[in-house]
Design a protein around this motif. Structure first.
Motif, PDB file in Angstrom:
ATOM      1  N   SER A 115       0.768  -1.224   0.013  1.00 15.89           N
ATOM      2  CA  SER A 115      -0.164  -0.026  -0.118  1.00 15.89           C
ATOM      3  C   SER A 115       0.898   1.184   0.017  1.00 15.89           C
ATOM      4  CB  SER A 115      -0.866  -0.160   1.245  1.00 15.89           C
ATOM      5  OG  SER A 115      -0.203   0.146   2.281  1.00 15.89           O
ATOM      6  N   LEU A 116       0.239   2.462  -0.119  1.00 17.63           N
ATOM      7  CA  LEU A 116       1.016   3.756   0.088  1.00 17.63           C
ATOM      8  C   LEU A 116       0.870   4.181   1.300  1.00 17.63           C
ATOM      9  CD1 LEU A 116      -0.159   5.321  -3.475  1.00 17.63           C
ATOM     10  CD2 LEU A 116       2.147   4.206  -2.977  1.00 17.63           C
ATOM     11  N   ASP A 117       0.596   3.568   2.378  1.00 20.55           N
ATOM     12  CA  ASP A 117       0.599   4.008   3.760  1.00 20.55           C
ATOM     13  C   ASP A 117       2.111   4.317   4.171  1.00 20.55           C
ATOM     14  OD1 ASP A 117      -1.874   3.962   3.623  1.00 20.55           O
ATOM     15  OD2 ASP A 117      -2.368   2.151   5.256  1.00 20.55           O
ATOM     16  N   PHE A 118       2.318   5.048   5.041  1.00 20.06           N
ATOM     17  CA  PHE A 118       3.595   5.545   5.366  1.00 20.06           C
ATOM     18  C   PHE A 118       4.394   4.202   6.129  1.00 20.06           C
ATOM     19  CE2 PHE A 118       6.977   7.006   8.225  1.00 20.06           C
ATOM     20  CZ  PHE A 118       7.713   7.898   6.922  1.00 20.06           C
ATOM     21  N   SER A 119       3.427   3.574   6.918  1.00 21.37           N
ATOM     22  CA  SER A 119       3.959   2.310   7.718  1.00 21.37           C
ATOM     23  C   SER A 119       4.462   1.291   6.672  1.00 21.37           C
ATOM     24  CB  SER A 119       2.856   1.709   8.366  1.00 21.37           C
ATOM     25  OG  SER A 119       1.807   1.146   7.618  1.00 21.37           O
ATOM     26  N   ALA A 120       3.848   0.966   5.564  1.00 18.77           N
ATOM     27  CA  ALA A 120       4.195   0.062   4.412  1.00 18.77           C
ATOM     28  C   ALA A 120       5.608   0.722   3.741  1.00 18.77           C
ATOM     29  CB  ALA A 120       3.166  -0.025   3.436  1.00 18.77           C
ATOM     30  N   LEU A 121       5.453   1.940   3.687  1.00 14.82           N
ATOM     31  CA  LEU A 121       6.747   2.539   3.103  1.00 14.82           C
ATOM     32  C   LEU A 121       8.004   2.344   3.876  1.00 14.82           C
ATOM     33  CD1 LEU A 121       8.236   4.271   0.866  1.00 14.82           C
ATOM     34  CD2 LEU A 121       7.456   6.459   2.038  1.00 14.82           C
ATOM     35  N   LYS A 122       7.625   2.675   5.208  1.00 16.10           N
ATOM     36  CA  LYS A 122       8.690   2.708   6.260  1.00 16.10           C
ATOM     37  C   LYS A 122       9.303   1.171   6.188  1.00 16.10           C
ATOM     38  CE  LYS A 122      10.063   3.261  11.068  1.00 16.10           C
ATOM     39  NZ  LYS A 122       9.222   3.737  12.380  1.00 16.10           N
ATOM     40  N   GLN A 123       8.397   0.287   6.258  1.00 17.66           N
ATOM     41  CA  GLN A 123       8.952  -1.368   6.016  1.00 17.66           C
ATOM     42  C   GLN A 123       9.585  -1.357   4.679  1.00 17.66           C
ATOM     43  OE1 GLN A 123       5.738  -3.819   6.259  1.00 17.66           O
ATOM     44  NE2 GLN A 123       6.945  -5.797   6.558  1.00 17.66           N
ATOM     45  N   GLY A 124       9.239  -1.049   3.762  1.00 15.95           N
ATOM     46  CA  GLY A 124       9.888  -0.888   2.401  1.00 15.95           C
ATOM     47  C   GLY A 124      11.352  -0.485   2.279  1.00 15.95           C
ATOM     48  N   LEU A 125      11.436   0.393   3.255  1.00 22.65           N
ATOM     49  CA  LEU A 125      13.023   1.059   3.450  1.00 22.65           C
ATOM     50  C   LEU A 125      13.771   0.786   4.288  1.00 22.65           C
ATOM     51  CD1 LEU A 125      11.713   5.003   2.740  1.00 22.65           C
ATOM     52  CD2 LEU A 125      12.855   3.405   1.090  1.00 22.65           C
ATOM     53  N   THR A 126      13.159  -0.181   5.389  1.00 23.51           N
ATOM     54  CA  THR A 126      13.786  -0.616   6.444  1.00 23.51           C
ATOM     55  C   THR A 126      15.144  -1.511   6.107  1.00 23.51           C
ATOM     56  OG1 THR A 126      12.004  -0.545   7.783  1.00 23.51           O
ATOM     57  CG2 THR A 126      13.741  -2.315   8.518  1.00 23.51           C
ATOM     58  N   GLY A 127      16.281  -1.360   6.438  1.00 23.17           N
ATOM     59  CA  GLY A 127      17.473  -1.789   6.196  1.00 23.17           C
ATOM     60  C   GLY A 127      18.299  -1.230   4.943  1.00 23.17           C
ATOM     61  N   GLN A 128      17.566  -0.252   4.340  1.00 22.64           N
ATOM     62  CA  GLN A 128      18.310   0.389   3.537  1.00 22.64           C
ATOM     63  C   GLN A 128      18.822   1.676   3.770  1.00 22.64           C
ATOM     64  OE1 GLN A 128      16.351   0.184  -0.799  1.00 22.64           O
ATOM     65  NE2 GLN A 128      14.588  -0.628   0.477  1.00 22.64           N
ATOM     66  N   SER A 129      19.704   2.197   2.905  1.00 24.21           N
ATOM     67  CA  SER A 129      20.423   3.381   3.252  1.00 24.21           C
ATOM     68  C   SER A 129      21.211   3.662   1.890  1.00 24.21           C
ATOM     69  CB  SER A 129      21.397   3.354   4.237  1.00 24.21           C
ATOM     70  OG  SER A 129      22.456   2.810   4.119  1.00 24.21           O
ATOM     71  N   GLY A 130      21.410   5.183   2.016  1.00 27.41           N
ATOM     72  CA  GLY A 130      22.166   5.706   0.860  1.00 27.41           C
ATOM     73  C   GLY A 130      21.620   6.856   0.407  1.00 27.41           C
ATOM     74  N   LEU A 131      22.176   7.426  -0.410  1.00 29.31           N
ATOM     75  CA  LEU A 131      22.095   8.930  -0.968  1.00 29.31           C
ATOM     76  C   LEU A 131      20.572   9.182  -1.424  1.00 29.31           C
ATOM     77  CD1 LEU A 131      23.035  11.872  -1.235  1.00 29.31           C
ATOM     78  CD2 LEU A 131      23.901  11.026  -3.410  1.00 29.31           C
ATOM     79  N   LEU A 132      20.187   8.287  -2.440  1.00 26.98           N
ATOM     80  CA  LEU A 132      18.627   8.534  -2.756  1.00 26.98           C
ATOM     81  C   LEU A 132      17.713   8.654  -1.482  1.00 26.98           C
ATOM     82  CD1 LEU A 132      18.179   6.206  -5.818  1.00 26.98           C
ATOM     83  CD2 LEU A 132      17.995   8.652  -5.772  1.00 26.98           C
ATOM     84  N   ILE A 133      17.838   7.845  -0.438  1.00 28.13           N
ATOM     85  CA  ILE A 133      16.783   7.959   0.312  1.00 28.13           C
ATOM     86  C   ILE A 133      17.057   9.282   1.418  1.00 28.13           C
ATOM     87  CG2 ILE A 133      16.088   6.851   2.772  1.00 28.13           C
ATOM     88  CD1 ILE A 133      16.955   3.958   1.771  1.00 28.13           C
ATOM     89  N   GLU A 134      18.032   9.470   1.787  1.00 25.84           N
ATOM     90  CA  GLU A 134      18.481  10.711   2.441  1.00 25.84           C
ATOM     91  C   GLU A 134      17.764  11.988   1.277  1.00 25.84           C
ATOM     92  OE1 GLU A 134      22.618  10.877   3.356  1.00 25.84           O
ATOM     93  OE2 GLU A 134      22.365   9.061   4.480  1.00 25.84           O
ATOM     94  N   THR A 135      18.185  11.883   0.054  1.00 30.81           N
ATOM     95  CA  THR A 135      17.578  13.219  -0.961  1.00 30.81           C
ATOM     96  C   THR A 135      16.135  13.089  -0.759  1.00 30.81           C
ATOM     97  OG1 THR A 135      19.815  12.628  -2.183  1.00 30.81           O
ATOM     98  CG2 THR A 135      17.655  13.734  -3.114  1.00 30.81           C
ATOM     99  N   GLY A 136      15.548  11.958  -0.853  1.00 31.91           N
ATOM    100  CA  GLY A 136      13.973  11.763  -0.729  1.00 31.91           C
ATOM    101  C   GLY A 136      13.687  12.648   0.502  1.00 31.91           C
ATOM    102  N   LEU A 137      14.326  12.100   1.499  1.00 36.04           N
ATOM    103  CA  LEU A 137      13.623  12.675   2.869  1.00 36.04           C
ATOM    104  C   LEU A 137      13.689  14.142   3.070  1.00 36.04           C
ATOM    105  CD1 LEU A 137      14.833   9.741   5.304  1.00 36.04           C
ATOM    106  CD2 LEU A 137      12.539  10.666   4.848  1.00 36.04           C
ATOM    107  N   LEU A 138      15.036  14.562   2.594  1.00 40.36           N
ATOM    108  CA  LEU A 138      15.362  16.005   2.531  1.00 40.36           C
ATOM    109  C   LEU A 138      14.385  16.899   1.637  1.00 40.36           C
ATOM    110  CD1 LEU A 138      17.293  18.267   3.376  1.00 40.36           C
ATOM    111  CD2 LEU A 138      18.649  17.817   1.080  1.00 40.36           C
ATOM    112  N   LEU A 139      14.206  16.294   0.476  1.00 34.26           N
ATOM    113  CA  LEU A 139      13.270  17.104  -0.345  1.00 34.26           C
ATOM    114  C   LEU A 139      11.839  17.134   0.251  1.00 34.26           C
ATOM    115  CD1 LEU A 139      14.377  15.836  -3.829  1.00 34.26           C
ATOM    116  CD2 LEU A 139      14.932  18.050  -2.704  1.00 34.26           C
ATOM    117  N   SER A 140      11.251  16.028   0.831  1.00 36.71           N
ATOM    118  CA  SER A 140       9.860  15.878   1.425  1.00 36.71           C
ATOM    119  C   SER A 140       9.944  16.958   2.476  1.00 36.71           C
ATOM    120  CB  SER A 140       9.621  14.648   1.905  1.00 36.71           C
ATOM    121  OG  SER A 140       9.693  13.664   0.706  1.00 36.71           O
TER     122      SER A 140
END
Length: 405
Positions: A115-140
């Motif tokens: 789903s597009l719920d934030f809980s699902a997004l958080k689970q999909g990003l768990t364990g990942q890291s990198g410039l793209l994720i940090e950039t996405g959070l910064l822009l948001s």
């Protein structure tokens, strides 16, 4: 419990503003039905965003409020109101466009989502890291901060609150910040957990929140316009909202904060509208040179400033105590500066309006008497609601603190 109080505060705040628009409009307000529909759409979009966890739908509802808000700002029909409406539309759309780009990046990086719920997004990003994720959070976070009205994207705030009718100013000043705060909160929490470095978007939000508080305090002493004074009060509290987002307080404190933001900002702008209409002036120096003024006009504005900062039964006063408590728990003496800044702001504002108290008292002018009496009735409703929230908070504080409510 506090979440339900927040929703109830939202309904009360809207009914107060809507009631004033229907039963006590200014002479220049025409096409009441059309603007009433737009007010309902504006409120419905933001109120609906409070209940969805869908990160995209929440963005869509907040963006929809931008269009409705721009139309409401231009309801005065003046050339200046059209310019202010365009400024509101452009800056807010610019910020939300950046936020949407950040959301798209986060959705792209995450694993396949159920789903597009934030809980699902958080689970999909768990364990990942990198410039793209940090950039996405910064822009948001940065994009939503523009909609929040924080420095450096604060230029729409003063003109919007000062040049639009008080009912519209109160709607935008109260409902927009709390709706954006609800969208920002999970992003800030995830950012702090993912990137504990000092250079992250959560700390960036704190930095621009502090700049917003300092800017509103610094500019206040140069303003003699009661409309812009009210705008600076709203801007100060928006900066404090950013500080609380960074502090990552408990859900109980957070929803209490949102309810207080709604009720207090409505109180400030309703009282400003009463003083503006009764005096026929907006510059404090011109009001002070008037022959007379109804006592309720000044004291309603004075009471609103008290509740917005220092009155012991005010929910804002209790939130200052909560910041002090958090400062003691986290051994951060710097947090004590925020209640002190609130006191400084209050005394500057008080010094601005005190010359008005010397004016002889009189009855309301006959041509606006009915309208002002209705507005005072709605002001009292919002005042009682704000003090009731403060009394509830005080009882909760005595019984273990807001964080444990």
């Amino acid at each position: 419990m506090n979440e339900c109080i927040f929703y109830l505060s939202g309904i009360i705040s809207f009914l107060v503003v809507f009631g004033i628009f229907i039963f006590a409009p200014t002479k220049g307000q025409t096409r009441i039905l059309l603007w009433s529909i737009l007010k309902v759409l504006f409120f419905s979009a933001l109120f609906s965003s409070w209940f969805t966890e869908n990160i995209v739908l929440k963005w869509i509802l907040i963006e929809a409020s931008t269009l409705f808000g721009a139309l409401l700002i231009s309801s005065s029909g003046t050339e200046k109101s059209f310019h202010v409406g365009w400024k509101f539309l452009l800056i807010n759309s610019y910020g939300l466009g950046i936020a949407f780009l950040g959301i798209v990046i986060l959705l792209f990086v995450s694993t396949p989502l159920e789903s597009l719920d934030f809980s699902a997004l958080k689970q999909g990003l768990t364990g990942q890291s990198g410039l793209l994720i940090e950039t996405g959070l910064l822009l948001s976070v940065y994009g939503y901060s523009a909609k929040l009205g924080l420095v450096p994207n604060h230029y729409w705030v003063a003109d919007t609150y000062a040049e639009s009718p008080s009912q519209i100013s109160s709607l935008i000043a109260s409902f927009v910040p709390v709706s954006v705060a609800l969208a920002l909160r999970p992003l800030i929490q995830f950012e702090k957990a993912l990137n504990p470095s000092i250079f992250n978007s959560a700390n960036g939000l704190l930095f621009i929140g502090i700049l917003t508080i300092l800017y509103s305090t610094w500019v206040l002493h140069r303003r003699d316009d009661i409309r812009r004074l009210a705008a600076k009060v709203a801007l100060f509290h928006t900066g404090m909202l950013a500080v609380f987002l960074w502090l990552d307080v408990s859900d109980s404190v957070f929803y209490f904060l949102l309810a207080a933001t709604l009720l207090v900002k409505v109180l400030v702008f309703v009282s400003m509208g009463i003083l503006r209409m009764d005096s026929g002036q907006r510059m404090i120096v011109n009001i002070a040179q008037s022959d007379s003024l109804h006592s309720a006009s000044f004291y309603s504005y004075f009471a609103a400033l008290l509740v917005a900062f220092v009155f012991p039964l005010s929910p804002i006063f209790l939130l200052d105590l909560e910041i002090i408590r958090i400062g003691l728990e986290r051994n951060s003496i710097l947090l004590f500066a925020f209640p002190i800044l609130g006191l400084v702001f209050f005394f500057i504002a008080l010094n601005k309006i005190l010359p008005i108290i010397r004016l002889p008292h009189r009855d309301f002018n006959s041509n606006v008497q009915t309208v002002l009496r209705i507005r005072i009735f709605f002001f009292l409703i919002s005042l009682i609601a704000a003090l009731a929230l403060g009394i509830y908070g005080m009882i909760t504080l005595v019984n273990g603190g807001l964080a444990n409510a």
